[in-house]
Design a protein around this motif. Structure first.
Motif, mmCIF file in Angstrom:
data_model
loop_
_atom_site.group_PDB
_atom_site.id
_atom_site.type_symbol
_atom_site.label_atom_id
_atom_site.label_comp_id
_atom_site.label_asym_id
_atom_site.label_seq_id
_atom_site.Cartn_x
_atom_site.Cartn_y
_atom_site.Cartn_z
ATOM 1 N N TYR A 218 4.173 4.823 -3.113
ATOM 2 C CA TYR A 218 2.738 4.299 -2.628
ATOM 3 C C TYR A 218 2.116 3.462 -3.940
ATOM 4 O O TYR A 218 2.553 3.496 -5.042
ATOM 5 N N MET B 261 -5.640 7.632 5.935
ATOM 6 C CA MET B 261 -6.296 7.031 4.730
ATOM 7 C C MET B 261 -7.756 7.950 4.576
ATOM 8 O O MET B 261 -8.392 8.140 5.651
ATOM 9 N N LEU C 167 -11.896 7.113 1.423
ATOM 10 C CA LEU C 167 -11.981 5.528 1.176
ATOM 11 C C LEU C 167 -13.002 5.030 0.555
ATOM 12 O O LEU C 167 -14.063 5.632 0.362
ATOM 13 N N ASP D 22 -11.144 -0.609 -0.987
ATOM 14 C CA ASP D 22 -10.124 -0.492 0.184
ATOM 15 C C ASP D 22 -10.121 -1.472 1.321
ATOM 16 O O ASP D 22 -9.296 -1.539 2.196
ATOM 17 N N VAL E 273 -3.848 4.390 -4.364
ATOM 18 C CA VAL E 273 -4.149 5.176 -3.239
ATOM 19 C C VAL E 273 -3.532 6.356 -3.086
ATOM 20 O O VAL E 273 -3.284 7.282 -2.019
ATOM 21 N N ARG F 166 -4.909 9.949 -1.611
ATOM 22 C CA ARG F 166 -5.733 9.655 -0.758
ATOM 23 C C ARG F 166 -5.136 9.328 0.576
ATOM 24 O O ARG F 166 -5.714 9.355 1.493
ATOM 25 N N PHE F 167 -3.810 8.470 0.560
ATOM 26 C CA PHE F 167 -3.353 7.757 1.526
ATOM 27 C C PHE F 167 -2.041 8.674 2.042
ATOM 28 O O PHE F 167 -1.382 8.721 1.087
ATOM 29 N N VAL G 237 0.884 -1.135 -0.102
ATOM 30 C CA VAL G 237 0.014 -0.018 -0.026
ATOM 31 C C VAL G 237 1.018 1.374 0.005
ATOM 32 O O VAL G 237 0.918 2.233 -0.636
#
Length: 128
Positions: free
Chosen positions: A60, A83, A86, A90, A64, A67-68, A48
């Motif tokens: 990453y 996170m 979502l 996920d 993601v 977003r993360f 991830v």
């Protein structure tokens, strides 16, 4: 003996946010790469996000990105995964991992085989 303990998982609706934490103990140094992986039912464990020993490199998974966010507190031997946005896809058990590999420590790495210590996992469930 190195131990990794995750926390912060839970259930949220799509678009929601969660913050995962991973506390490491038993380390003989703080110069290790760490990462988050996840595994959904019936699927292989996947990378991830990762972070180099000093936080300078944070690779990453493409899905993601944006977003993360992964970060670490070296004083507390803790790594975080923030996170946001979502999505149901996920949904998975999220695992914290630590690598003893020197090159991983410098730039982070994505291969499961390069991580030598794993946490027990924390469930993240995203409903639509």
């Amino acid at each position: 003996q190195v131990q990794l303990v995750e926390s912060g998982g839970g259930s949220v609706q799509a678009g929601g946010s969660l913050r995962l934490s991973c506390a490491a103990s038993g380390l003989t140094s703080v110069g290790n790469a760490m990462a988050w992986f996840r595994q959904a039912p019936g699927k292989e464990r996947e990378f991830v996000g990762g972070i180099s020993w000093n936080g300078a490199y944070t690779p990453y998974k493409d899905s993601v990105k944006g977003r993360f966010i992964i970060s670490r507190d070296r004083d507390q031997n803790t790594v975080y995964l923030e996170m946001r946005g979502l999505k149901p896809e996920d949904t998975a058990v999220y695992y914290c991992a630590l690598s003893s590999d020197y090159d991983c420590a410098r730039v982070g790495c994505q291969a499961t085989s390069l991580y030598h210590y794993w946490g027990q996992g924390t469930q993240v469930t995203v409903s639509s």
